[in-house]
Design a protein around this motif. Structure first.
Motif, PDB file in Angstrom:
ATOM      1  N   ARG A 126       0.828  -1.213   0.000  1.00  0.00           N
ATOM      2  CA  ARG A 126       0.000   0.000   0.000  1.00  0.00           C
ATOM      3  C   ARG A 126       0.853   1.251   0.000  1.00  0.00           C
ATOM      4  O   ARG A 126       0.469   2.274  -0.563  1.00  0.00           O
ATOM      5  CB  ARG A 126      -0.952  -0.008   1.198  1.00  0.00           C
ATOM      6  N   GLY A 127       1.998   1.193   0.665  1.00  0.00           N
ATOM      7  CA  GLY A 127       2.840   2.386   0.636  1.00  0.00           C
ATOM      8  C   GLY A 127       4.075   2.273   1.491  1.00  0.00           C
ATOM      9  O   GLY A 127       4.114   1.517   2.465  1.00  0.00           O
ATOM     10  N   GLY A 177       7.120   1.341  -9.612  1.00  0.00           N
ATOM     11  CA  GLY A 177       5.790   1.758  -9.150  1.00  0.00           C
ATOM     12  C   GLY A 177       5.607   1.637  -7.650  1.00  0.00           C
ATOM     13  O   GLY A 177       4.470   1.517  -7.171  1.00  0.00           O
ATOM     14  N   VAL A 178       6.729   1.673  -6.880  1.00  0.00           N
ATOM     15  CA  VAL A 178       6.593   1.609  -5.414  1.00  0.00           C
ATOM     16  C   VAL A 178       5.955   2.916  -4.934  1.00  0.00           C
ATOM     17  O   VAL A 178       6.521   3.986  -5.124  1.00  0.00           O
ATOM     18  CB  VAL A 178       7.978   1.418  -4.735  1.00  0.00           C
ATOM     19  N   PRO A 179       4.746   2.857  -4.318  1.00  0.00           N
ATOM     20  CA  PRO A 179       4.106   4.098  -3.868  1.00  0.00           C
ATOM     21  C   PRO A 179       4.811   4.616  -2.606  1.00  0.00           C
ATOM     22  O   PRO A 179       4.884   3.912  -1.606  1.00  0.00           O
ATOM     23  CB  PRO A 179       2.663   3.688  -3.551  1.00  0.00           C
ATOM     24  N   ALA A 180       5.331   5.832  -2.666  1.00  0.00           N
ATOM     25  CA  ALA A 180       6.187   6.298  -1.568  1.00  0.00           C
ATOM     26  C   ALA A 180       5.907   7.747  -1.208  1.00  0.00           C
ATOM     27  O   ALA A 180       5.582   8.576  -2.067  1.00  0.00           O
ATOM     28  CB  ALA A 180       7.653   6.129  -1.957  1.00  0.00           C
ATOM     29  N   THR A 181       6.043   8.048   0.086  1.00  0.00           N
ATOM     30  CA  THR A 181       5.863   9.412   0.599  1.00  0.00           C
ATOM     31  C   THR A 181       7.045   9.758   1.495  1.00  0.00           C
ATOM     32  O   THR A 181       7.305   9.062   2.480  1.00  0.00           O
ATOM     33  CB  THR A 181       4.565   9.496   1.438  1.00  0.00           C
ATOM     34  N   ALA A 237      -0.038  10.241   6.268  1.00  0.00           N
ATOM     35  CA  ALA A 237       0.732   9.846   5.069  1.00  0.00           C
ATOM     36  C   ALA A 237       0.571   8.349   4.807  1.00  0.00           C
ATOM     37  O   ALA A 237       0.446   7.915   3.656  1.00  0.00           O
ATOM     38  CB  ALA A 237       2.204  10.210   5.248  1.00  0.00           C
ATOM     39  N   LEU A 238       0.562   7.546   5.870  1.00  0.00           N
ATOM     40  CA  LEU A 238       0.353   6.105   5.691  1.00  0.00           C
ATOM     41  C   LEU A 238      -1.038   5.819   5.132  1.00  0.00           C
ATOM     42  O   LEU A 238      -1.223   4.887   4.344  1.00  0.00           O
ATOM     43  CB  LEU A 238       0.520   5.382   7.034  1.00  0.00           C
ATOM     44  N   ASP A 239      -1.994   6.614   5.542  1.00  0.00           N
ATOM     45  CA  ASP A 239      -3.388   6.380   5.140  1.00  0.00           C
ATOM     46  C   ASP A 239      -3.718   6.939   3.748  1.00  0.00           C
ATOM     47  O   ASP A 239      -4.771   6.642   3.206  1.00  0.00           O
ATOM     48  CB  ASP A 239      -4.344   6.996   6.174  1.00  0.00           C
ATOM     49  N   HIS A 240      -2.822   7.792   3.230  1.00  0.00           N
ATOM     50  CA  HIS A 240      -3.078   8.417   1.915  1.00  0.00           C
ATOM     51  C   HIS A 240      -1.882   8.227   0.988  1.00  0.00           C
ATOM     52  O   HIS A 240      -1.204   9.209   0.645  1.00  0.00           O
ATOM     53  CB  HIS A 240      -3.385   9.916   2.067  1.00  0.00           C
ATOM     54  N   PRO A 241      -1.611   6.983   0.566  1.00  0.00           N
ATOM     55  CA  PRO A 241      -0.474   6.784  -0.346  1.00  0.00           C
ATOM     56  C   PRO A 241      -0.741   7.479  -1.679  1.00  0.00           C
ATOM     57  O   PRO A 241      -1.911   7.600  -2.093  1.00  0.00           O
ATOM     58  CB  PRO A 241      -0.416   5.259  -0.504  1.00  0.00           C
ATOM     59  N   PRO A 242       0.310   7.953  -2.333  1.00  0.00           N
ATOM     60  CA  PRO A 242       0.090   8.667  -3.595  1.00  0.00           C
ATOM     61  C   PRO A 242      -0.309   7.720  -4.723  1.00  0.00           C
ATOM     62  O   PRO A 242       0.114   6.561  -4.738  1.00  0.00           O
ATOM     63  CB  PRO A 242       1.453   9.296  -3.882  1.00  0.00           C
ATOM     64  N   ALA A 243      -1.079   8.233  -5.641  1.00  0.00           N
ATOM     65  CA  ALA A 243      -1.466   7.450  -6.816  1.00  0.00           C
ATOM     66  C   ALA A 243      -0.490   7.780  -7.941  1.00  0.00           C
ATOM     67  O   ALA A 243       0.136   8.840  -7.947  1.00  0.00           O
ATOM     68  CB  ALA A 243      -2.879   7.815  -7.228  1.00  0.00           C
ATOM     69  N   ALA A 244      -0.344   6.834  -8.888  1.00  0.00           N
ATOM     70  CA  ALA A 244       0.475   7.114 -10.066  1.00  0.00           C
ATOM     71  C   ALA A 244      -0.432   7.793 -11.082  1.00  0.00           C
ATOM     72  O   ALA A 244      -1.037   7.141 -11.901  1.00  0.00           O
ATOM     73  CB  ALA A 244       1.035   5.818 -10.624  1.00  0.00           C
ATOM     74  N   ASP A 245      -0.606   9.109 -10.981  1.00  0.00           N
ATOM     75  CA  ASP A 245      -1.475   9.785 -11.941  1.00  0.00           C
ATOM     76  C   ASP A 245      -0.664  10.307 -13.112  1.00  0.00           C
ATOM     77  O   ASP A 245      -0.587   9.687 -14.150  1.00  0.00           O
ATOM     78  CB  ASP A 245      -2.322  10.879 -11.266  1.00  0.00           C
ATOM     79  N   ASP A 246       0.014  11.445 -12.922  1.00  0.00           N
ATOM     80  CA  ASP A 246       0.798  11.945 -14.054  1.00  0.00           C
ATOM     81  C   ASP A 246       2.297  11.840 -13.784  1.00  0.00           C
ATOM     82  O   ASP A 246       3.063  12.712 -14.110  1.00  0.00           O
ATOM     83  CB  ASP A 246       0.387  13.389 -14.385  1.00  0.00           C
ATOM     84  N   GLY A 247       2.711  10.747 -13.157  1.00  0.00           N
ATOM     85  CA  GLY A 247       4.135  10.536 -12.888  1.00  0.00           C
ATOM     86  C   GLY A 247       4.300   9.432 -11.881  1.00  0.00           C
ATOM     87  O   GLY A 247       3.326   8.800 -11.470  1.00  0.00           O
TER      88      GLY A 247
END
Ligand SMILES: NC(=O)c1ccc[n+]([C@@H]2O[C@H](COP(=O)([O-])OP(=O)(O)OC[C@H]3O[C@@H](n4cnc5c(N)ncnc54)[C@H](O)[C@@H]3O)[C@@H](O)[C@H]2O)c1
Length: 329
Positions: A126-127, A177-181, A237-247
């Motif tokens: 998830r992130g 594609g590792v979702p990271a914050t 931040a854990l609860d809202h991982p970024p999406a791969a939208d335009d990058g």
């Protein structure tokens, strides 16, 4: 599902793990328990976590590739990583740069490799949320520091390793594609804090009647951020991982109080909490230090709902109370 917290015996790691356990999460904590500062404090923090159900601790050095890689098979339920383990401290990075290479560069990559493997599973990852620092802004003069600013001129080796950590993660977000914050923390303080940071150093010196070292003759400002506000930002931040939208799915945010305080005013707040005057030992500016830190938190407020509420007039007395009870003074 479980969350891996690196640096769980550290100041921020313990508080974040505690908050996660309190909301019913399963937490796997790792930490090398190194002696950069008194390991007894790290053990005492761990004891606090071990009293809660859902906590497992493993004494692992994150620079050890095999030990970190082994976590994927051993704990298949890990679906999020909170990576806080690092060699912290600006001044110590002048003395022992290789401690920073091992924990902040090699260790960053072992955790990213683990994240890549976990992200490749059918149920994915998830992130990954990881700690960066206000030190990446170096001597930038545009205040407040905004995440869009150039951060390629660090003034400390510590800051350079934290910036490198962000760039390394960006490549894994792009490639795999590792979702990271990344969270750039601004001078975090509070109960169970770090003995190498000024709230602790000043409080202990004032209580014991020793002089306190004040750099740049006190002409400095810091955006002191209370631990509970930081933990709220970390959980968001854990609860809202970024999406791969335009990058690539990688975002970086400032977590700071957004209210810089003059060093001498901050010392006065500690004096009031200790009910004792400080003896000031004035020194010139130190290499690696910066004059002011000040977080622009527009993006973290917008995306994470980050809204720090604790002024130092409230947070410092809580730290001093904790310090007195911890040392029984
Ligand atoms: N406290 C702050 O003001 C602040 C500001 C900016 C950034 N940060 C960052 O936040 C994170 C947490 O900082 P903190 O203040 O809690 O520091 P801390 O030193 O209390 O916690 C870090 C923990 O990581 C562990 N650790 C270090 N190297 C390790 C390794 N190779 N393997 C396993 N464990 C290791 C340490 O034993 C320690 O318990 C760090 O990444 C730090 O760089 C902190």
């Amino acid at each position: 599902m479980a969350i891996l917290v690196t640096g769980a015996a550290g100041f921020i790691g313990m508080h974040a793990a505690h908050a996660l356990l309190a909301r019913g999460e399963e937490v796997i904590g790792v930490d090398s328990l190194n002696d950069y500062y008194d390991p007894a404090l790290k053990q005492a923090r761990l004891a606090r976590l071990q009293a809660a159900s859902g906590f497992t601790f493993l004494p692992i050095d994150i620079a050890n590739r095999d030990a970190v890689a082994g976590l994927a098979a051993r704990f298949p339920t890990i679906d999020r990583i909170l990576h806080l383990a690092a060699q912290a401290g600006v001044r110590y990075s002048l003395e022992n740069p290789f401690a920073y290479v091992d924990s902040n560069l090699v260790g960053q990559v072992t955790i990213m490799e683990l994240a890549r493997r976990l992200a490749a599973r059918p149920d994915g990852l998830r992130g990954l949320v990881y700690a960066s620092s206000s030190s990446v802004y170096g001597a930038n003069r545009d205040l407040p520091y905004a995440v869009e600013q150039a951060t390629d001129s660090p003034v400390s080796f510590y800051g350079a390793t934290k910036k490198a950590g962000e760039i390394l993660v960006q490549s894994y977000a792009h490639l795999y594609g590792v979702p990271a914050t990344g969270l750039r923390f601004f001078t975090v303080y509070g109960p169970w804090g770090r003995p190498d940071m000024s709230p602790w150093l000043f409080t202990s010196a004032i209580i014991e009647g020793r002089p306190i070292k004040v750099f740049n003759n006190g002409r400095m400002k810091r955006d002191f951020t209370y631990i509970d506000d930081i933990v709220a930002g970390v959980l968001a931040a854990l609860d809202h991982p970024p999406a791969a939208d335009d990058g690539p799915p990688h975002r970086v945010y400032n977590l700071g109080n957004h209210r810089p305080v003059n060093l001498l005013d901050y010392i006065a707040v500690i004096e009031r909490a200790c009910q004792k005057k400080a003896v000031l030992d004035l020194h010139p500016m130190q290499p690696g230090d910066v004059l002011e830190t000040y977080a622009d938190i527009d993006a973290s407020a917008r995306d994470l709902g980050f809204a720090p509420t604790t002024a130092i007039e409230e947070g410092i007395p809580r730290f001093v109370d904790w310090y007195k009870s911890y040392f029984n003074v």
